[in-house]
Design a protein around this motif. Structure first.
Motif, PDB file in Angstrom:
ATOM      1  N   GLU A 135       0.730  64.526  44.237  1.00  0.00           N
ATOM      2  CA  GLU A 135       0.325  65.842  43.741  1.00  0.00           C
ATOM      3  C   GLU A 135       1.455  66.507  42.960  1.00  0.00           C
ATOM      4  OE1 GLU A 135      -0.845  67.717  47.372  1.00  0.00           O
ATOM      5  OE2 GLU A 135      -2.874  66.875  47.300  1.00  0.00           O
ATOM      6  N   THR A 136       2.691  66.349  43.415  1.00  0.00           N
ATOM      7  CA  THR A 136       3.844  66.905  42.711  1.00  0.00           C
ATOM      8  C   THR A 136       3.966  66.277  41.327  1.00  0.00           C
ATOM      9  OG1 THR A 136       4.987  67.285  44.806  1.00  0.00           O
ATOM     10  CG2 THR A 136       6.351  67.265  42.823  1.00  0.00           C
ATOM     11  N   LEU A 137       3.827  64.961  41.264  1.00  0.00           N
ATOM     12  CA  LEU A 137       3.894  64.258  39.980  1.00  0.00           C
ATOM     13  C   LEU A 137       2.789  64.733  39.041  1.00  0.00           C
ATOM     14  CD1 LEU A 137       5.063  62.028  38.151  1.00  0.00           C
ATOM     15  CD2 LEU A 137       3.453  60.449  39.274  1.00  0.00           C
ATOM     16  N   ILE A 138       1.583  64.857  39.545  1.00  0.00           N
ATOM     17  CA  ILE A 138       0.462  65.295  38.711  1.00  0.00           C
ATOM     18  C   ILE A 138       0.702  66.708  38.204  1.00  0.00           C
ATOM     19  CG2 ILE A 138      -2.000  65.905  38.751  1.00  0.00           C
ATOM     20  CD1 ILE A 138      -2.394  63.445  40.591  1.00  0.00           C
ATOM     21  N   GLY A 139       1.169  67.602  39.065  1.00  0.00           N
ATOM     22  CA  GLY A 139       1.467  68.963  38.630  1.00  0.00           C
ATOM     23  C   GLY A 139       2.548  69.003  37.574  1.00  0.00           C
ATOM     24  N   TYR A 140       3.584  68.206  37.767  1.00  0.00           N
ATOM     25  CA  TYR A 140       4.685  68.152  36.803  1.00  0.00           C
ATOM     26  C   TYR A 140       4.204  67.627  35.456  1.00  0.00           C
ATOM     27  CZ  TYR A 140       9.072  66.803  34.614  1.00  0.00           C
ATOM     28  OH  TYR A 140      10.113  66.670  33.727  1.00  0.00           O
ATOM     29  N   LEU A 141       3.467  66.524  35.468  1.00  0.00           N
ATOM     30  CA  LEU A 141       2.992  65.948  34.207  1.00  0.00           C
ATOM     31  C   LEU A 141       1.974  66.852  33.524  1.00  0.00           C
ATOM     32  CD1 LEU A 141       2.709  62.163  35.140  1.00  0.00           C
ATOM     33  CD2 LEU A 141       4.424  63.275  33.679  1.00  0.00           C
ATOM     34  N   TYR A 142       1.201  67.569  34.298  1.00  0.00           N
ATOM     35  CA  TYR A 142       0.254  68.510  33.702  1.00  0.00           C
ATOM     36  C   TYR A 142       1.000  69.555  32.871  1.00  0.00           C
ATOM     37  CZ  TYR A 142      -3.230  72.132  33.207  1.00  0.00           C
ATOM     38  OH  TYR A 142      -4.068  73.078  32.682  1.00  0.00           O
ATOM     39  N   LEU A 143       2.139  69.982  33.362  1.00  0.00           N
ATOM     40  CA  LEU A 143       2.926  71.001  32.658  1.00  0.00           C
ATOM     41  C   LEU A 143       3.792  70.431  31.546  1.00  0.00           C
ATOM     42  CD1 LEU A 143       4.081  73.160  35.696  1.00  0.00           C
ATOM     43  CD2 LEU A 143       2.307  73.715  34.017  1.00  0.00           C
ATOM     44  N   THR A 144       4.136  69.151  31.626  1.00  0.00           N
ATOM     45  CA  THR A 144       5.130  68.611  30.692  1.00  0.00           C
ATOM     46  C   THR A 144       4.624  67.518  29.751  1.00  0.00           C
ATOM     47  OG1 THR A 144       5.892  66.952  32.279  1.00  0.00           O
ATOM     48  CG2 THR A 144       7.026  69.102  32.289  1.00  0.00           C
ATOM     49  N   ASP A 145       3.659  66.712  30.183  1.00  0.00           N
ATOM     50  CA  ASP A 145       3.258  65.558  29.376  1.00  0.00           C
ATOM     51  C   ASP A 145       1.813  65.168  29.709  1.00  0.00           C
ATOM     52  OD1 ASP A 145       3.086  63.223  27.888  1.00  0.00           O
ATOM     53  OD2 ASP A 145       4.923  62.335  28.712  1.00  0.00           O
ATOM     54  N   PRO A 147      -0.648  63.821  27.866  1.00  0.00           N
ATOM     55  CA  PRO A 147      -1.114  62.472  27.517  1.00  0.00           C
ATOM     56  C   PRO A 147      -0.663  61.418  28.541  1.00  0.00           C
ATOM     57  CG  PRO A 147      -0.305  63.589  25.565  1.00  0.00           C
ATOM     58  CD  PRO A 147       0.054  64.459  26.745  1.00  0.00           C
ATOM     59  N   ARG A 148       0.549  61.557  29.046  1.00  0.00           N
ATOM     60  CA  ARG A 148       1.035  60.628  30.074  1.00  0.00           C
ATOM     61  C   ARG A 148       0.229  60.803  31.364  1.00  0.00           C
ATOM     62  NH1 ARG A 148       2.958  55.822  31.676  1.00  0.00           N
ATOM     63  NH2 ARG A 148       4.386  56.025  33.416  1.00  0.00           N
ATOM     64  N   LEU A 149      -0.087  62.043  31.709  1.00  0.00           N
ATOM     65  CA  LEU A 149      -0.908  62.302  32.894  1.00  0.00           C
ATOM     66  C   LEU A 149      -2.258  61.606  32.746  1.00  0.00           C
ATOM     67  CD1 LEU A 149      -1.648  63.694  35.547  1.00  0.00           C
ATOM     68  CD2 LEU A 149      -2.247  65.726  34.205  1.00  0.00           C
ATOM     69  N   ALA A 150      -2.895  61.764  31.602  1.00  0.00           N
ATOM     70  CA  ALA A 150      -4.191  61.121  31.374  1.00  0.00           C
ATOM     71  C   ALA A 150      -4.071  59.606  31.478  1.00  0.00           C
ATOM     72  CB  ALA A 150      -4.745  61.535  30.016  1.00  0.00           C
ATOM     73  N   GLU A 151      -2.983  59.056  30.949  1.00  0.00           N
ATOM     74  CA  GLU A 151      -2.749  57.613  31.014  1.00  0.00           C
ATOM     75  C   GLU A 151      -2.653  57.132  32.462  1.00  0.00           C
ATOM     76  OE1 GLU A 151       1.061  54.732  30.145  1.00  0.00           O
ATOM     77  OE2 GLU A 151       0.720  56.379  28.757  1.00  0.00           O
ATOM     78  N   LEU A 152      -1.908  57.857  33.281  1.00  0.00           N
ATOM     79  CA  LEU A 152      -1.762  57.460  34.681  1.00  0.00           C
ATOM     80  C   LEU A 152      -3.053  57.654  35.465  1.00  0.00           C
ATOM     81  CD1 LEU A 152       1.840  58.744  35.478  1.00  0.00           C
ATOM     82  CD2 LEU A 152       1.100  56.370  35.129  1.00  0.00           C
ATOM     83  N   LEU A 153      -3.757  58.743  35.216  1.00  0.00           N
ATOM     84  CA  LEU A 153      -5.012  58.979  35.927  1.00  0.00           C
ATOM     85  C   LEU A 153      -6.033  57.887  35.622  1.00  0.00           C
ATOM     86  CD1 LEU A 153      -5.408  62.860  35.643  1.00  0.00           C
ATOM     87  CD2 LEU A 153      -4.801  61.531  37.679  1.00  0.00           C
ATOM     88  N   GLN A 154      -6.018  57.374  34.408  1.00  0.00           N
ATOM     89  CA  GLN A 154      -6.948  56.295  34.046  1.00  0.00           C
ATOM     90  C   GLN A 154      -6.637  55.009  34.794  1.00  0.00           C
ATOM     91  OE1 GLN A 154      -7.244  55.766  29.818  1.00  0.00           O
ATOM     92  NE2 GLN A 154      -7.787  57.899  29.486  1.00  0.00           N
ATOM     93  N   ARG A 155      -5.425  54.868  35.275  1.00  0.00           N
ATOM     94  CA  ARG A 155      -5.040  53.663  36.029  1.00  0.00           C
ATOM     95  C   ARG A 155      -5.575  53.686  37.470  1.00  0.00           C
ATOM     96  NH1 ARG A 155      -1.403  50.168  34.133  1.00  0.00           N
ATOM     97  NH2 ARG A 155      -0.274  50.691  32.245  1.00  0.00           N
ATOM     98  N   LEU A 156      -5.960  54.839  37.948  1.00  0.00           N
ATOM     99  CA  LEU A 156      -6.429  54.935  39.323  1.00  0.00           C
ATOM    100  C   LEU A 156      -7.718  54.143  39.508  1.00  0.00           C
ATOM    101  CD1 LEU A 156      -5.849  58.713  40.076  1.00  0.00           C
ATOM    102  CD2 LEU A 156      -4.339  56.777  40.551  1.00  0.00           C
ATOM    103  N   GLN A 157      -7.805  53.480  40.617  1.00  0.00           N
ATOM    104  CA  GLN A 157      -9.011  52.705  40.964  1.00  0.00           C
ATOM    105  C   GLN A 157      -9.880  53.559  41.892  1.00  0.00           C
ATOM    106  OE1 GLN A 157      -9.699  49.222  40.255  1.00  0.00           O
ATOM    107  NE2 GLN A 157      -8.080  49.310  38.734  1.00  0.00           N
ATOM    108  N   LEU A 158     -10.646  54.460  41.303  1.00  0.00           N
ATOM    109  CA  LEU A 158     -11.526  55.302  42.109  1.00  0.00           C
ATOM    110  C   LEU A 158     -12.770  54.507  42.485  1.00  0.00           C
ATOM    111  CD1 LEU A 158     -11.297  58.684  40.158  1.00  0.00           C
ATOM    112  CD2 LEU A 158      -9.895  57.877  42.057  1.00  0.00           C
ATOM    113  N   GLU A 159     -13.210  54.689  43.715  1.00  0.00           N
ATOM    114  CA  GLU A 159     -14.373  53.943  44.221  1.00  0.00           C
ATOM    115  C   GLU A 159     -15.656  54.620  43.801  1.00  0.00           C
ATOM    116  OE1 GLU A 159     -14.155  53.465  48.408  1.00  0.00           O
ATOM    117  OE2 GLU A 159     -12.203  52.509  48.351  1.00  0.00           O
TER     118      GLU A 159
END
Length: 160
Positions: A135-145, A147-159
């Protein structure tokens, strides 16, 4: 990302196909949510707990959008989302993302892990620390980067 579609495999090996317009919509929503700009000095003043607070909201919004299609009953939406926002699942997501993280992102994860103090009684402290770190990483990337946040979120394997 593929130009016409994005293939994702869930844990059962089933393929979920999302067209690029769905991914673009999710990325645009994440980017458009941040109307207030924050400078580096302000960012440094934010505690990992504050970043996790923001990251929790951004993560849940992403998960809700992910399950929005195909249309379902409210109970189904709720069940699917709750399964993904649980600390145990967030800890698994952090472990799956760790090999893809940059050095600076790993430092944010470390800060988030070390800042956790309390935890629910039902959880192993390590699981809670990992979930808070994500959650800390997501909050940080939301404020700073974003496109990188979107890239990482797309990597998640949601069921599904």
């Amino acid at each position: 990302m593929k130009s016409k579609e994005e293939n994702l495999l869930n844990e059962q090996g089933e393929t979920k196909v999302l067209d690029s317009s769905c991914w673009q919509f999710m990325q645009a929503t994440i980017e458009n949510l941040s109307q207030q700009q924050i400078d580096q000095a302000q960012l440094q003043k934010l505690s990992p707990a504050a970043l996790a607070y923001l990251g929790d909201a951004v993560y849940e919004l992403y998960v809700r959008m992910y399950y929005l299609l195909p249309p379902q009953r409210s109970e189904s939406y709720h069940r699917l989302v709750v399964a993904q926002v649980r600390a145990e699942t967030q800890a698994l997501h952090l472990r799956s993302l760790t090999p893809h993280l940059r050095h600076s992102e790993l430092e944010i994860v470390r800060r988030g892990r070390n800042a956790t103090t309390g935890r629910p009684k039902r959880l192993d402290p390590e699981i809670y620390q990992q979930a808070s770190s994500l959650e800390t990483l997501i909050g940080y990337l939301y404020l700073t980067d974003q496109p990188r946040l979107a890239e990482l979120l797309q990597r998640l394997q949601l069921e599904k």
